[in-house]
Design a protein around this motif. Structure first.
Motif, PDB file in Angstrom:
ATOM      1  N   SER A  96      60.352   5.661  78.626  1.00  0.00           N
ATOM      2  CA  SER A  96      61.592   5.271  79.287  1.00  0.00           C
ATOM      3  C   SER A  96      61.265   4.539  80.580  1.00  0.00           C
ATOM      4  O   SER A  96      60.512   5.049  81.409  1.00  0.00           O
ATOM      5  CB  SER A  96      62.442   6.510  79.593  1.00  0.00           C
ATOM      6  OG  SER A  96      63.514   6.193  80.461  1.00  0.00           O
ATOM      7  N   LYS A 127      58.945   4.717  70.692  1.00  0.00           N
ATOM      8  CA  LYS A 127      60.299   4.246  70.996  1.00  0.00           C
ATOM      9  C   LYS A 127      60.415   3.830  72.456  1.00  0.00           C
ATOM     10  O   LYS A 127      60.018   4.577  73.354  1.00  0.00           O
ATOM     11  CB  LYS A 127      61.318   5.341  70.694  1.00  0.00           C
ATOM     12  CG  LYS A 127      62.780   4.909  70.920  1.00  0.00           C
ATOM     13  CD  LYS A 127      63.749   6.011  70.514  1.00  0.00           C
ATOM     14  CE  LYS A 127      65.193   5.635  70.830  1.00  0.00           C
ATOM     15  NZ  LYS A 127      65.622   4.403  70.137  1.00  0.00           N
ATOM     16  N   ARG A 131      59.132  -1.574  80.388  1.00  0.00           N
ATOM     17  CA  ARG A 131      59.473  -0.872  79.144  1.00  0.00           C
ATOM     18  C   ARG A 131      58.761  -1.508  77.951  1.00  0.00           C
ATOM     19  O   ARG A 131      58.168  -0.817  77.116  1.00  0.00           O
ATOM     20  CB  ARG A 131      60.984  -0.896  78.968  1.00  0.00           C
ATOM     21  CG  ARG A 131      61.495  -0.132  77.764  1.00  0.00           C
ATOM     22  CD  ARG A 131      62.999   0.022  77.848  1.00  0.00           C
ATOM     23  NE  ARG A 131      63.735  -1.239  77.808  1.00  0.00           N
ATOM     24  CZ  ARG A 131      64.417  -1.742  78.834  1.00  0.00           C
ATOM     25  NH1 ARG A 131      64.444  -1.110  79.992  1.00  0.00           N
ATOM     26  NH2 ARG A 131      65.074  -2.882  78.709  1.00  0.00           N
ATOM     27  N   CYS A 179      62.864   3.239  75.488  1.00  0.00           N
ATOM     28  CA  CYS A 179      64.204   3.691  75.891  1.00  0.00           C
ATOM     29  C   CYS A 179      64.628   3.003  77.179  1.00  0.00           C
ATOM     30  O   CYS A 179      63.863   2.935  78.147  1.00  0.00           O
ATOM     31  CB  CYS A 179      64.211   5.208  76.087  1.00  0.00           C
ATOM     32  SG  CYS A 179      63.707   6.137  74.610  1.00  0.00           S
ATOM     33  N   ASN A 229      66.707   3.967  79.340  1.00  0.00           N
ATOM     34  CA  ASN A 229      66.850   4.924  80.436  1.00  0.00           C
ATOM     35  C   ASN A 229      66.573   6.322  79.904  1.00  0.00           C
ATOM     36  O   ASN A 229      66.315   6.516  78.703  1.00  0.00           O
ATOM     37  CB  ASN A 229      68.234   4.837  81.084  1.00  0.00           C
ATOM     38  CG  ASN A 229      69.365   4.983  80.079  1.00  0.00           C
ATOM     39  OD1 ASN A 229      69.330   5.866  79.221  1.00  0.00           O
ATOM     40  ND2 ASN A 229      70.373   4.112  80.188  1.00  0.00           N
ATOM     41  N   ASN A 230      66.630   7.302  80.775  1.00  0.00           N
ATOM     42  CA  ASN A 230      66.303   8.671  80.373  1.00  0.00           C
ATOM     43  C   ASN A 230      67.373   9.294  79.486  1.00  0.00           C
ATOM     44  O   ASN A 230      67.078  10.212  78.711  1.00  0.00           O
ATOM     45  CB  ASN A 230      66.068   9.534  81.606  1.00  0.00           C
ATOM     46  CG  ASN A 230      64.837   9.122  82.375  1.00  0.00           C
ATOM     47  OD1 ASN A 230      64.000   8.376  81.869  1.00  0.00           O
ATOM     48  ND2 ASN A 230      64.715   9.591  83.607  1.00  0.00           N
ATOM     49  N   ASP A 231      68.603   8.823  79.587  1.00  0.00           N
ATOM     50  CA  ASP A 231      69.639   9.316  78.680  1.00  0.00           C
ATOM     51  C   ASP A 231      69.209   9.083  77.234  1.00  0.00           C
ATOM     52  O   ASP A 231      69.306   9.976  76.383  1.00  0.00           O
ATOM     53  CB  ASP A 231      70.973   8.599  78.927  1.00  0.00           C
ATOM     54  CG  ASP A 231      71.565   8.907  80.296  1.00  0.00           C
ATOM     55  OD1 ASP A 231      70.987   9.741  81.013  1.00  0.00           O
ATOM     56  OD2 ASP A 231      72.601   8.308  80.626  1.00  0.00           O
ATOM     57  N   GLU A 232      68.747   7.880  76.965  1.00  0.00           N
ATOM     58  CA  GLU A 232      68.316   7.544  75.605  1.00  0.00           C
ATOM     59  C   GLU A 232      67.069   8.334  75.222  1.00  0.00           C
ATOM     60  O   GLU A 232      66.945   8.807  74.082  1.00  0.00           O
ATOM     61  CB  GLU A 232      68.041   6.042  75.496  1.00  0.00           C
ATOM     62  CG  GLU A 232      67.660   5.601  74.081  1.00  0.00           C
ATOM     63  CD  GLU A 232      67.434   4.106  73.956  1.00  0.00           C
ATOM     64  OE1 GLU A 232      67.193   3.651  72.820  1.00  0.00           O
ATOM     65  OE2 GLU A 232      67.478   3.397  74.986  1.00  0.00           O
ATOM     66  N   LEU A 233      66.150   8.518  76.166  1.00  0.00           N
ATOM     67  CA  LEU A 233      64.931   9.272  75.873  1.00  0.00           C
ATOM     68  C   LEU A 233      65.259  10.700  75.450  1.00  0.00           C
ATOM     69  O   LEU A 233      64.724  11.210  74.457  1.00  0.00           O
ATOM     70  CB  LEU A 233      64.022   9.287  77.106  1.00  0.00           C
ATOM     71  CG  LEU A 233      62.718  10.076  76.967  1.00  0.00           C
ATOM     72  CD1 LEU A 233      61.750   9.351  76.044  1.00  0.00           C
ATOM     73  CD2 LEU A 233      62.069  10.298  78.344  1.00  0.00           C
ATOM     74  N   ARG A 268      67.861  11.862  74.157  1.00  0.00           N
ATOM     75  CA  ARG A 268      68.580  11.967  72.878  1.00  0.00           C
ATOM     76  C   ARG A 268      67.637  11.958  71.689  1.00  0.00           C
ATOM     77  O   ARG A 268      68.068  12.172  70.548  1.00  0.00           O
ATOM     78  CB  ARG A 268      69.595  10.823  72.749  1.00  0.00           C
ATOM     79  CG  ARG A 268      70.850  11.016  73.593  1.00  0.00           C
ATOM     80  CD  ARG A 268      71.968  10.083  73.176  1.00  0.00           C
ATOM     81  NE  ARG A 268      71.669   8.680  73.432  1.00  0.00           N
ATOM     82  CZ  ARG A 268      72.015   8.032  74.544  1.00  0.00           C
ATOM     83  NH1 ARG A 268      72.678   8.675  75.507  1.00  0.00           N
ATOM     84  NH2 ARG A 268      71.709   6.764  74.698  1.00  0.00           N
ATOM     85  N   MET A 269      66.352  11.714  71.920  1.00  0.00           N
ATOM     86  CA  MET A 269      65.382  11.721  70.824  1.00  0.00           C
ATOM     87  C   MET A 269      65.261  13.118  70.229  1.00  0.00           C
ATOM     88  O   MET A 269      65.296  14.120  70.939  1.00  0.00           O
ATOM     89  CB  MET A 269      64.013  11.253  71.316  1.00  0.00           C
ATOM     90  CG  MET A 269      63.954   9.786  71.703  1.00  0.00           C
ATOM     91  SD  MET A 269      62.288   9.261  72.181  1.00  0.00           S
ATOM     92  CE  MET A 269      61.407   9.457  70.614  1.00  0.00           C
TER      93      MET A 269
END
Length: 451
Positions: free
Chosen positions: A75, A98, A82, A100, A102-106, A108-109
């Motif tokens: 992220s 992957k 990135r 990401c 931002n950390n929100d997306e990270l 969600r893994m």
């Protein structure tokens, strides 16, 4: 800034931190997941930084296959970093990783177990809160925090979780440092009377990123997310990339260098923070628009309570003359413990001829090598995975497996951050800084210090 305006800013900062954290999409997906002995531990990278690339990643890959760890995501809010991170990790690990935004997306893994956090100094504490509330263990670079608001919030979050958090104070994984700690704690050294800490370099480009600045566009990153809970200000690429030069994004020398060395004082003595700090310095050489000093001297008073036994610690640092060989020397009436030579010696101890004149006995320590295996401090971030960092990463990985407390638990970060904030407060105010145990706040006079 010891005024009502400061109190207003402090209250706004606390509110901003709460508001920021309340927006995070935390889930309980990993809280119930117990890592089995044969399960692969899936790791995410929070911030594809120079520190991660040149030191933390080599330290990680020294052990990841044996312990069955793998990196599955990276992220970074800057598009360039990135994409570089994704390409680098894919090439080194041999599989897709992957990327990401931002950390929100990270977070969600699926089944993300742990993260390595190597972001800007002021972000470490808040990124730690994100990690543990998302159910992840974390390796967190120092300084742990640059303000007491962030420091206290992160300590509470970690202690409320069952997560393994290793602070990047890698001296705690050095055999010679462990030998020194044992020698002092067993009473063999005698009372500490003085500690001298120094860290000097001659590097006009230290903490500068002129080459990268030309590649950075605001449209390719997320400035508001970068600021986190700091007061909003217009886009400034220097503060984004050269944050170590600018308060309140970094304290500079205290957070970057002193935090390592002052941690050994806390570790060896069991003391949590100084009784008081005074500091002086300035920008004497590199007049390039920086706010943080290029020359610092801080003097600490350590001891229990406000009276009785104690000792002084000095930290001095300059960025315009030096060879980057950090020095840590502990003194007692009987001699010295030198963590550069890795020796305990009677150097400077009380000799017989001087003792007799006062009806006293000589007090001279023996000459002792601290450890057979010397763990040299490698000061530069571009270490390629020095022994101390490699051992420290290994300890974190082993503790994720065993669920035992790591060598540098969250309290180590909390306490070195108190000393950092006290030093910043003394430097910014020109007055003595103290710590209020009841309020858990750094004070200058009767005012709480904040930015």
């Amino acid at each position: 800034m010891m005024t009502s305006r400061r109190e207003f800013i402090r209250q706004a900062a606390v509110a901003a931190a709460g508001g920021y954290l309340s927006t995070l999409p935390f889930t309980a997906k990993s809280y119930s997941r117990i890592i089995g002995a044969n399960d692969r531990v899936r790791v995410g990278v929070v911030g594809f930084s120079d520190r991660f690339l040149n030191s933390l990643f080599p330290a990680f890959t020294a052990h990841h296959e044996k312990l069955n760890f793998d990196i599955v995501g990276v992220s970074d809010i800057w598009k360039l970093r990135r994409e570089e991170g994704q390409a680098f990790l894919k090439q080194k690990l041999g599989h897709q990783v992957k990327a990401c935004v931002n950390n929100d997306e990270l977070y969600r893994m699926k089944d993300l177990d742990a993260v390595i956090i190597s972001t800007a100094d002021f972000q470490h504490a808040l990124h730690t809160i994100e990690a543990v509330q998302a159910g992840c263990d974390a390796y967190v670079e120092k300084p742990f925090a640059e303000t007491m608001e962030d420091n206290w919030a992160a300590l509470k979050a970690v202690k409320a979780s069952s997560k393994i958090v290793q602070i990047g104070s890698q001296r705690r994984s050095g055999s010679n440092y462990h030998a020194a700690a044992d020698f002092i704690k067993q009473g063999k050294f005698g009372d500490i009377t003085m500690v001298e800490l120094t860290w000097n370099v001659n590097q006009p480009g230290r903490w500068r990123r002129p080459g990268l600045l030309a590649k950075l566009n605001e449209a390719d990153t997320d400035w508001k997310r970068f600021l986190m809970n700091r007061p909003f200000e217009p886009w400034d690429p220097r503060k984004y990339l050269e944050y170590r030069l600018f308060w309140p994004y970094s304290s500079g020398m205290p957070g970057q260098w002193m935090s390592h060395q002052i941690d050994t004082v806390h570790w060896f003595t069991g003391l949590k923070h100084p009784r008081s700090v005074v500091a002086n310095g300035g920008v004497y050489m590199w007049k390039d628009g920086r706010r943080n000093w290029d020359t610092t001297t801080a003097v600490f008073d350590y001891g229990e309570g406000n009276a009785g036994k104690g000792f002084q610690v000095t930290f001095s640092s300059r960025m315009h003359n030096g060879t980057e060989k950090p020095a840590e020397i502990y003194y007692s009436n009987g001699g010295e413990l030198n963590l550069n030579t890795n020796q305990i010696s009677p150097n400077g101890g009380l000799e017989q001829k001087h003792a007799e004149a006062m009806g006293m006995k000589a007090n001279l320590l023996p000459t002792i090598n601290l450890a057979d295996t010397f763990s040299e401090v490698v000061a530069s971030a571009n270490t390629g995975g020095d022994r101390l960092t490699t051992n420290h990463m290994l300890n974190w990985m082993e503790c994720i497996r065993s669920r035992k407390e790591p060598n540098a638990p969250v309290e180590a970060g909390y306490y070195h951050s108190i000393a950092n904030v006290m030093t910043t407060a003394a430097a910014h105010s020109g007055s003595k800084a103290t710590f209020d145990e009841q309020k858990q706040e750094v004070m200058v006079g009767d005012k709480i210090f904040t930015y």
